[in-house]
Design a protein around this motif. Structure first.
Motif, PDB file in Angstrom:
ATOM      1  N   VAL A  52      43.506  62.211  94.326  1.00 23.40           N
ATOM      2  CA  VAL A  52      42.775  63.181  93.457  1.00 23.40           C
ATOM      3  C   VAL A  52      41.813  62.609  92.376  1.00 23.40           C
ATOM      4  O   VAL A  52      41.783  61.132  92.342  1.00 23.40           O
ATOM      5  CB  VAL A  52      43.663  64.127  92.370  1.00 23.40           C
ATOM      6  CG1 VAL A  52      44.523  64.824  93.328  1.00 23.40           C
ATOM      7  CG2 VAL A  52      44.724  63.058  91.728  1.00 23.40           C
ATOM      8  N   THR A  53      40.811  63.072  91.805  1.00 21.84           N
ATOM      9  CA  THR A  53      39.715  62.528  91.069  1.00 21.84           C
ATOM     10  C   THR A  53      40.775  62.424  89.334  1.00 21.84           C
ATOM     11  O   THR A  53      41.761  62.927  89.299  1.00 21.84           O
ATOM     12  CB  THR A  53      38.516  63.469  90.542  1.00 21.84           C
ATOM     13  OG1 THR A  53      39.141  64.700  90.356  1.00 21.84           O
ATOM     14  CG2 THR A  53      38.094  63.571  91.989  1.00 21.84           C
ATOM     15  N   PRO A  54      39.981  61.489  88.678  1.00 20.34           N
ATOM     16  CA  PRO A  54      40.739  61.042  87.647  1.00 20.34           C
ATOM     17  C   PRO A  54      40.907  62.059  86.593  1.00 20.34           C
ATOM     18  O   PRO A  54      41.781  62.026  85.588  1.00 20.34           O
ATOM     19  CB  PRO A  54      39.817  59.894  86.907  1.00 20.34           C
ATOM     20  CG  PRO A  54      39.008  59.316  88.162  1.00 20.34           C
ATOM     21  CD  PRO A  54      38.913  60.340  88.997  1.00 20.34           C
ATOM     22  N   ASP A  55      40.025  63.090  86.528  1.00 21.05           N
ATOM     23  CA  ASP A  55      40.004  64.298  85.660  1.00 21.05           C
ATOM     24  C   ASP A  55      41.113  65.243  86.037  1.00 21.05           C
ATOM     25  O   ASP A  55      41.473  66.455  85.420  1.00 21.05           O
ATOM     26  CB  ASP A  55      38.781  64.845  85.384  1.00 21.05           C
ATOM     27  CG  ASP A  55      38.217  65.400  86.944  1.00 21.05           C
ATOM     28  OD1 ASP A  55      38.666  64.918  87.897  1.00 21.05           O
ATOM     29  OD2 ASP A  55      37.091  65.905  86.565  1.00 21.05           O
ATOM     30  N   SER A 180      36.658  76.165  93.439  1.00 23.19           N
ATOM     31  CA  SER A 180      35.565  75.320  93.384  1.00 23.19           C
ATOM     32  C   SER A 180      36.247  73.931  92.585  1.00 23.19           C
ATOM     33  O   SER A 180      35.724  72.907  92.973  1.00 23.19           O
ATOM     34  CB  SER A 180      34.333  75.919  92.445  1.00 23.19           C
ATOM     35  OG  SER A 180      33.450  74.898  92.327  1.00 23.19           O
ATOM     36  N   LEU A 181      37.000  74.274  91.605  1.00 24.58           N
ATOM     37  CA  LEU A 181      37.310  72.828  90.671  1.00 24.58           C
ATOM     38  C   LEU A 181      38.515  72.345  91.657  1.00 24.58           C
ATOM     39  O   LEU A 181      38.502  71.059  91.549  1.00 24.58           O
ATOM     40  CB  LEU A 181      38.093  73.511  89.425  1.00 24.58           C
ATOM     41  CG  LEU A 181      37.227  74.068  88.547  1.00 24.58           C
ATOM     42  CD1 LEU A 181      38.195  74.616  87.223  1.00 24.58           C
ATOM     43  CD2 LEU A 181      36.408  72.904  87.913  1.00 24.58           C
ATOM     44  N   SER A 182      39.206  72.935  92.527  1.00 24.48           N
ATOM     45  CA  SER A 182      40.240  72.431  93.482  1.00 24.48           C
ATOM     46  C   SER A 182      39.370  71.572  94.289  1.00 24.48           C
ATOM     47  O   SER A 182      39.842  70.432  94.787  1.00 24.48           O
ATOM     48  CB  SER A 182      40.971  73.434  94.098  1.00 24.48           C
ATOM     49  OG  SER A 182      41.696  74.136  93.144  1.00 24.48           O
ATOM     50  N   ALA A 183      38.234  71.972  95.111  1.00 26.56           N
ATOM     51  CA  ALA A 183      37.272  71.287  95.853  1.00 26.56           C
ATOM     52  C   ALA A 183      36.790  69.822  95.140  1.00 26.56           C
ATOM     53  O   ALA A 183      36.767  68.856  95.838  1.00 26.56           O
ATOM     54  CB  ALA A 183      36.235  72.096  96.285  1.00 26.56           C
ATOM     55  N   HIS A 184      36.444  69.993  93.917  1.00 29.73           N
ATOM     56  CA  HIS A 184      36.194  68.757  92.995  1.00 29.73           C
ATOM     57  C   HIS A 184      37.376  67.812  93.054  1.00 29.73           C
ATOM     58  O   HIS A 184      37.061  66.590  93.281  1.00 29.73           O
ATOM     59  CB  HIS A 184      35.627  69.222  91.813  1.00 29.73           C
ATOM     60  CG  HIS A 184      35.714  68.224  90.857  1.00 29.73           C
ATOM     61  ND1 HIS A 184      34.492  67.180  90.717  1.00 29.73           N
ATOM     62  CD2 HIS A 184      36.222  67.885  89.701  1.00 29.73           C
ATOM     63  CE1 HIS A 184      34.845  66.444  89.778  1.00 29.73           C
ATOM     64  NE2 HIS A 184      35.958  66.993  89.075  1.00 29.73           N
ATOM     65  N   PHE A 185      38.433  68.218  92.686  1.00 31.15           N
ATOM     66  CA  PHE A 185      39.703  67.481  92.545  1.00 31.15           C
ATOM     67  C   PHE A 185      40.141  66.714  93.610  1.00 31.15           C
ATOM     68  O   PHE A 185      40.413  65.662  93.854  1.00 31.15           O
ATOM     69  CB  PHE A 185      40.902  68.082  92.029  1.00 31.15           C
ATOM     70  CG  PHE A 185      40.700  68.706  90.638  1.00 31.15           C
ATOM     71  CD1 PHE A 185      40.030  67.881  89.489  1.00 31.15           C
ATOM     72  CD2 PHE A 185      40.939  70.051  90.022  1.00 31.15           C
ATOM     73  CE1 PHE A 185      39.862  68.291  88.172  1.00 31.15           C
ATOM     74  CE2 PHE A 185      40.709  70.401  88.717  1.00 31.15           C
ATOM     75  CZ  PHE A 185      40.191  69.730  87.828  1.00 31.15           C
ATOM     76  N   ALA A 186      39.993  67.332  94.911  1.00 32.45           N
ATOM     77  CA  ALA A 186      40.430  66.855  96.041  1.00 32.45           C
ATOM     78  C   ALA A 186      39.418  65.759  96.624  1.00 32.45           C
ATOM     79  O   ALA A 186      38.454  66.344  97.051  1.00 32.45           O
ATOM     80  CB  ALA A 186      40.919  67.795  97.040  1.00 32.45           C
ATOM     81  N   LYS A 187      39.999  64.660  96.766  1.00 30.99           N
ATOM     82  CA  LYS A 187      38.995  63.631  97.290  1.00 30.99           C
ATOM     83  C   LYS A 187      39.681  63.007  98.543  1.00 30.99           C
ATOM     84  O   LYS A 187      38.986  61.988  99.179  1.00 30.99           O
ATOM     85  CB  LYS A 187      38.646  62.633  96.430  1.00 30.99           C
ATOM     86  CG  LYS A 187      40.023  61.857  95.976  1.00 30.99           C
ATOM     87  CD  LYS A 187      39.429  60.585  94.906  1.00 30.99           C
ATOM     88  CE  LYS A 187      40.503  59.533  94.817  1.00 30.99           C
ATOM     89  NZ  LYS A 187      40.222  58.481  93.872  1.00 30.99           N
TER      90      LYS A 187
END
Length: 391
Positions: A52-55, A180-187
């Protein structure tokens, strides 16, 4: 005795298994730390924190806190709604309560359709704004709910229907923004699992909130006590939600983020800000951008003359100067970069080529230049007749 062999996971510091000299696995004893980790693994994405992303972590902490206070507030609200429906009143009928529920649900669903039509495309580019807005309208619905029992019949119906509309808007706005935020967090291609684990987290927080909230509503009964309690709970809810949204470091370039970058790049420092630096400067609700818009309707007659400007002949856009500001028309078949280049030219007054150092620096700083987060309305594309003939 030879030291035990140690096998470690790639890019991990955690020991997976150890073996003795006879190649027998040594099973470590369970400690409180390992037990706690096993419990957290139930609620966190596999491979956390590397997948996941750091944030993700600060967002989830604040998101859990806001969900806890919201659950308690919703219990106070639910009790008021039941009172508004006539529960405990001998003069009220079940049929009237059912009809009122139907009216409330119907208005809410119609509002959902209208809101999705008018604002659906803007939610992803402005997901932080709509995520916070969702909780503002939801908390407003709470206050309408607790107000409803004290109102006469018709104002009560209006208040309950208004609360239903606001709650429906919260559902569509918050749900879409959260996706949209979940798509950002999932890397790591783990979007589905991340959403599933997020649901598990919300379940536990809701259960704890209902447990505490059940005790809370048992002791809070007076009108003034309910109002004061609701104000405190809503205040905590909005503050924690605001902190959660502010902690997100989006990598896509929307209007506000690109404007912040341009203003910093044109300053004496001339620095290219990273996503985390821009996140510190972002405003969630109060940002007022430059008078630049993307076209959401086909060109009017007085605007067509601007398309003959030769400087736009080989560019993917046309900028039309208007008394109220600048309007950007994107050409059909142009890449995402055209929207970014058009905003840069409209904001700075100069054209920065896509292969310039500026765009390379943005990419090196961690920005996503392939996702169009600039347009927040219907996407209108124009076709230049002269260019088609020359092609």
């Amino acid at each position: 005795m030879a030291p035990p062999k140690i096998i470690k996971a790639l890019n991990e510091s955690e020991v997976i298994c150890t073996y003795d000299e006879a190649s027998n696995p040594i099973i470590p004893k369970k400690t409180l730390r390992s037990i706690g980790k096993d419990v957290l693994d139930v609620f966190l994405p596999a491979g956390y924190p590397h997948t996941v992303t750091p944030d993700y972590t600060p967002y989830q902490i604040y998101d859990s806190l806001q969900a806890f206070s919201s659950t308690i507030a919703s219990l106070l609200s639910s009790r008021a709604v039941l009172q508004g429906f006539g529960v405990g009143d001998s003069t009220s009928s079940a049929t009237a309560a059912v009809l009122l529920t139907v009216v409330q649900e119907s208005t809410g669903r119609l509002a959902t359709i209208f809101f999705a039509h008018r604002h659906g495309q803007a939610i992803e580019p402005e997901c932080k704004y709509y995520r916070f807005l969702a909780d503002i309208v939801n908390d407003s619905a709470f206050f309408l709910d607790i107000l409803s029992p004290a109102l006469p019949t018709y104002p009560k119906i209006l208040a309950l229907c208004g609360a239903g509309v606001l709650r429906a808007l919260c559902g569509i706005s918050g749900g879409a923004a959260k996706a949209s935020l979940s798509a950002h967090f999932a890397k790591n291609g783990n979007l589905a699992e991340l959403n599933a684990k997020d649901g598990s987290q919300e379940t536990v927080i809701s259960l704890l909130g209902m447990l505490v909230g059940s005790l809370f509503v048992h002791f809070v009964h007076g009108k003034m006590a309910v109002v004061v309690s609701m104000i405190v709970l809503v205040g905590v809810h909005l503050w924690t939600n605001y902190q959660a949204v502010c902690s997100v470091q989006m990598r896509t370039l929307n209007r506000q983020r690109l404007t912040i970058i341009l203003e910093e790049a044109s300053s004496p420092r001339g620095a290219i800000l990273r996503p985390d630096q821009v996140a510190e400067k972002e405003r969630i609700l109060t940002w007022v951008g430059p008078r630049i818009t993307f076209a959401t309707t086909f060109p009017r007659l007085r605007e067509i003359s601007h398309f003959k400007n030769q400087k736009y002949r080989n560019r993917g856009y046309v900028i039309v100067q208007q008394p109220t500001g600048q309007k950007i028309f994107l050409k059909q078949g142009t890449p995402t970069m055209a929207a970014l280049e058009a905003w840069v030219e409209a904001h700075t007054g100069s054209h920065w080529p896509a292969d310039s150092t500026f765009w390379k620096s943005l990419k090196a700083a961690g920005w996503d230049l392939q996702t169009n987060a600039m347009e927040t309305g219907p996407s209108v594309r124009i076709v230049m007749g002269d260019e088609n003939k020359s092609a």
